[in-house]
Design a protein around this motif. Structure first.
Motif, PDB file in Angstrom:
ATOM      1  N   TRP A  89      11.659   0.612  61.369  1.00 43.68           N
ATOM      2  CA  TRP A  89      10.720   0.553  59.866  1.00 43.68           C
ATOM      3  C   TRP A  89      11.549   0.115  58.514  1.00 43.68           C
ATOM      4  CZ3 TRP A  89       6.276   0.171  61.087  1.00 43.68           C
ATOM      5  CH2 TRP A  89       5.699   0.895  62.164  1.00 43.68           C
ATOM      6  N   LYS A  90      12.913   0.461  58.767  1.00 47.06           N
ATOM      7  CA  LYS A  90      13.376   0.006  57.653  1.00 47.06           C
ATOM      8  C   LYS A  90      13.687  -1.601  57.356  1.00 47.06           C
ATOM      9  CE  LYS A  90      16.340   4.342  56.795  1.00 47.06           C
ATOM     10  NZ  LYS A  90      17.664   4.952  57.210  1.00 47.06           N
ATOM     11  N   LYS A  91      13.943  -2.160  58.614  1.00 51.86           N
ATOM     12  CA  LYS A  91      14.096  -3.517  58.603  1.00 51.86           C
ATOM     13  C   LYS A  91      12.524  -4.075  58.251  1.00 51.86           C
ATOM     14  CE  LYS A  91      17.220  -3.960  62.373  1.00 51.86           C
ATOM     15  NZ  LYS A  91      17.625  -4.570  63.624  1.00 51.86           N
ATOM     16  N   LEU A  92      11.475  -3.724  58.447  1.00 52.69           N
ATOM     17  CA  LEU A  92      10.310  -4.070  58.222  1.00 52.69           C
ATOM     18  C   LEU A  92       9.940  -3.890  56.592  1.00 52.69           C
ATOM     19  CD1 LEU A  92       8.228  -3.175  61.373  1.00 52.69           C
ATOM     20  CD2 LEU A  92       9.070  -5.431  60.806  1.00 52.69           C
ATOM     21  N   PHE A  93      10.338  -2.705  56.130  1.00 48.03           N
ATOM     22  CA  PHE A  93       9.766  -2.297  54.675  1.00 48.03           C
ATOM     23  C   PHE A  93      10.820  -2.119  53.707  1.00 48.03           C
ATOM     24  CE2 PHE A  93       6.464  -0.160  57.611  1.00 48.03           C
ATOM     25  CZ  PHE A  93       5.525  -1.462  57.298  1.00 48.03           C
ATOM     26  N   MET A 126       0.771  -9.330  54.545  1.00 50.13           N
ATOM     27  CA  MET A 126       0.975  -8.031  53.682  1.00 50.13           C
ATOM     28  C   MET A 126       2.246  -7.958  52.854  1.00 50.13           C
ATOM     29  SD  MET A 126      -1.983  -6.713  54.169  1.00 50.13           S
ATOM     30  CE  MET A 126      -1.712  -5.196  53.465  1.00 50.13           C
ATOM     31  N   LEU A 127       3.461  -8.527  53.469  1.00 50.02           N
ATOM     32  CA  LEU A 127       4.730  -8.435  52.768  1.00 50.02           C
ATOM     33  C   LEU A 127       4.189  -9.319  51.475  1.00 50.02           C
ATOM     34  CD1 LEU A 127       7.469  -8.100  52.115  1.00 50.02           C
ATOM     35  CD2 LEU A 127       7.986 -10.156  53.854  1.00 50.02           C
ATOM     36  N   PHE A 128       3.961 -10.605  51.254  1.00 58.67           N
ATOM     37  CA  PHE A 128       3.277 -11.396  50.442  1.00 58.67           C
ATOM     38  C   PHE A 128       2.697 -10.452  49.248  1.00 58.67           C
ATOM     39  CE2 PHE A 128       0.444 -14.111  48.185  1.00 58.67           C
ATOM     40  CZ  PHE A 128       1.373 -14.743  47.473  1.00 58.67           C
ATOM     41  N   PHE A 129       1.707 -10.066  49.685  1.00 58.59           N
ATOM     42  CA  PHE A 129       0.675  -9.263  48.906  1.00 58.59           C
ATOM     43  C   PHE A 129       0.967  -7.986  48.363  1.00 58.59           C
ATOM     44  CE2 PHE A 129      -3.071  -6.243  48.455  1.00 58.59           C
ATOM     45  CZ  PHE A 129      -3.770  -6.889  47.429  1.00 58.59           C
ATOM     46  N   MET A 130       1.829  -6.986  49.283  1.00 56.82           N
ATOM     47  CA  MET A 130       2.225  -5.829  48.900  1.00 56.82           C
ATOM     48  C   MET A 130       3.751  -5.550  48.218  1.00 56.82           C
ATOM     49  SD  MET A 130      -0.361  -3.933  49.379  1.00 56.82           S
ATOM     50  CE  MET A 130       0.261  -2.363  48.981  1.00 56.82           C
ATOM     51  N   ASN A 131       4.453  -6.483  48.392  1.00 51.25           N
ATOM     52  CA  ASN A 131       5.932  -6.558  48.012  1.00 51.25           C
ATOM     53  C   ASN A 131       6.649  -5.178  48.382  1.00 51.25           C
ATOM     54  OD1 ASN A 131       8.114  -7.223  46.394  1.00 51.25           O
ATOM     55  ND2 ASN A 131       7.106  -6.589  44.652  1.00 51.25           N
ATOM     56  N   TYR A 132       6.735  -5.014  49.822  1.00 55.25           N
ATOM     57  CA  TYR A 132       7.483  -3.885  50.294  1.00 55.25           C
ATOM     58  C   TYR A 132       8.615  -3.680  49.570  1.00 55.25           C
ATOM     59  CZ  TYR A 132       3.604  -3.943  53.811  1.00 55.25           C
ATOM     60  OH  TYR A 132       2.515  -4.012  54.199  1.00 55.25           O
ATOM     61  N   GLN A 133       8.997  -2.258  49.275  1.00 55.86           N
ATOM     62  CA  GLN A 133      10.291  -2.007  48.739  1.00 55.86           C
ATOM     63  C   GLN A 133      10.987  -1.088  49.502  1.00 55.86           C
ATOM     64  OE1 GLN A 133      11.473  -3.467  45.448  1.00 55.86           O
ATOM     65  NE2 GLN A 133       9.544  -4.659  46.067  1.00 55.86           N
ATOM     66  N   ASP A 134      10.778   0.107  50.327  1.00 51.42           N
ATOM     67  CA  ASP A 134      11.202   0.888  51.110  1.00 51.42           C
ATOM     68  C   ASP A 134      10.228   1.760  51.709  1.00 51.42           C
ATOM     69  OD1 ASP A 134      13.329   2.507  51.653  1.00 51.42           O
ATOM     70  OD2 ASP A 134      13.987   3.255  50.066  1.00 51.42           O
ATOM     71  N   VAL A 135      10.972   2.563  52.784  1.00 49.33           N
ATOM     72  CA  VAL A 135      10.196   3.665  53.763  1.00 49.33           C
ATOM     73  C   VAL A 135      10.881   4.802  53.827  1.00 49.33           C
ATOM     74  CG1 VAL A 135      11.223   2.456  55.654  1.00 49.33           C
ATOM     75  CG2 VAL A 135       9.105   3.515  55.977  1.00 49.33           C
ATOM     76  N   LEU A 136      10.173   5.655  53.903  1.00 43.75           N
ATOM     77  CA  LEU A 136      10.757   7.098  54.038  1.00 43.75           C
ATOM     78  C   LEU A 136       9.973   7.724  55.239  1.00 43.75           C
ATOM     79  CD1 LEU A 136      12.446   9.412  53.215  1.00 43.75           C
ATOM     80  CD2 LEU A 136      10.656  10.071  51.763  1.00 43.75           C
ATOM     81  N   ILE A 137      10.729   8.163  56.455  1.00 45.30           N
ATOM     82  CA  ILE A 137      10.202   8.688  57.625  1.00 45.30           C
ATOM     83  C   ILE A 137      10.380  10.124  57.358  1.00 45.30           C
ATOM     84  CG2 ILE A 137      10.387   8.791  60.166  1.00 45.30           C
ATOM     85  CD1 ILE A 137       9.754   5.943  58.945  1.00 45.30           C
ATOM     86  N   HIS A 138       9.288  10.751  57.566  1.00 41.68           N
ATOM     87  CA  HIS A 138       9.010  12.107  57.366  1.00 41.68           C
ATOM     88  C   HIS A 138       9.372  12.892  58.721  1.00 41.68           C
ATOM     89  CE1 HIS A 138       7.980  11.585  53.297  1.00 41.68           C
ATOM     90  NE2 HIS A 138       6.805  10.928  53.782  1.00 41.68           N
TER      91      HIS A 138
END
Length: 210
Positions: A12-16, A61-73
């Motif tokens: 998920w870190k690689k993706l987001f 979605m990457l182009f549209f959302m501009n992903y910055q980070d992810v936090l796994i809970h």
């Protein structure tokens, strides 16, 4: 993946975490099967479309959302059933909303398939089905002021505590003000006429009061 419970966070870190289009494509091909299926309330990518269409969707979605980070809970993994549930927050700065930060909260379900690696001969687990569910509505989160209130966990906990306190007060007042014999009669009436259909169980009113 050899150990999905441990490696899924890295995936998920690689993706987001500020991915590139090329890097995202490589990650998807590494961890997902060729006939991956994706379920979302807004879109469905079937297994016939395959990894290529799935990759195009993620890159769009990457182009549209501009992903910055992810936090796994939380990560819950059922090794026997090849299933995993993940609760996570994806931080994005959509350019269409003038790069305003949006913390999207997801519950994601993954189904794995055992795949033999042609190079090493090892049996790896790849994702064959992904289902995403919003925990918070992103559209509401983006509304100024209202979105921040809606997204506040502290406010939600506060409202739950207030609701529970009101409920406890009403129950206490009911037991204090209503005589026990009347409470019992009301309960019997509820059991007889409200809990089950009248056609299944009808009790004469005099038996309820007695």
């Amino acid at each position: 993946m050899e150990d999905p419970e441990r490696e899924v966070t890295l995936m998920w870190k690689k993706l987001f975490r500020r991915p590139t289009f090329e890097g995202m494509g490589d990650t998807l091909r590494q961890y997902f099967t060729e006939d991956v299926a994706y379920y979302h309330e807004l879109i469905y990518v079937g297994p016939k479309a395959g990894i290529r269409k799935y990759t195009l969707f993620f890159q769009f979605m990457l182009f549209f959302m501009n992903y910055q980070d992810v936090l796994i809970h939380d990560v819950v993994y059922d090794k026997k059933e090849n299933l995993m549930a993940i609760r996570m927050t994806v931080r994005a700065n959509p350019w269409i909303f003038l790069w305003r930060t949006n913390n999207m909260k997801f519950l994601t379900e993954l189904e794995f398939r055992d795949v033999k690696d042609e190079n090493t001969g090892k049996v790896l687990k790849k994702i064959k089905v992904q289902r995403d569910y919003y925990i918070r509505a992103p559209g509401v989160q983006l509304i100024p002021i209202i979105g921040e209130i809606y997204d506040s966990d502290q406010l939600r906990y506060f409202l739950v505590e207030v609701t529970a306190s009101i409920h406890r007060f009403l129950i206490s007042a009911y037991h204090l003000l209503v005589p026990a014999i009347l409470r019992e009669a009301v309960f019997k009436f509820w059991r007889a006429f409200l809990q089950v259909p009248l056609t299944e169980h009808v009790v004469p009113i005099h038996k309820i009061v007695d």
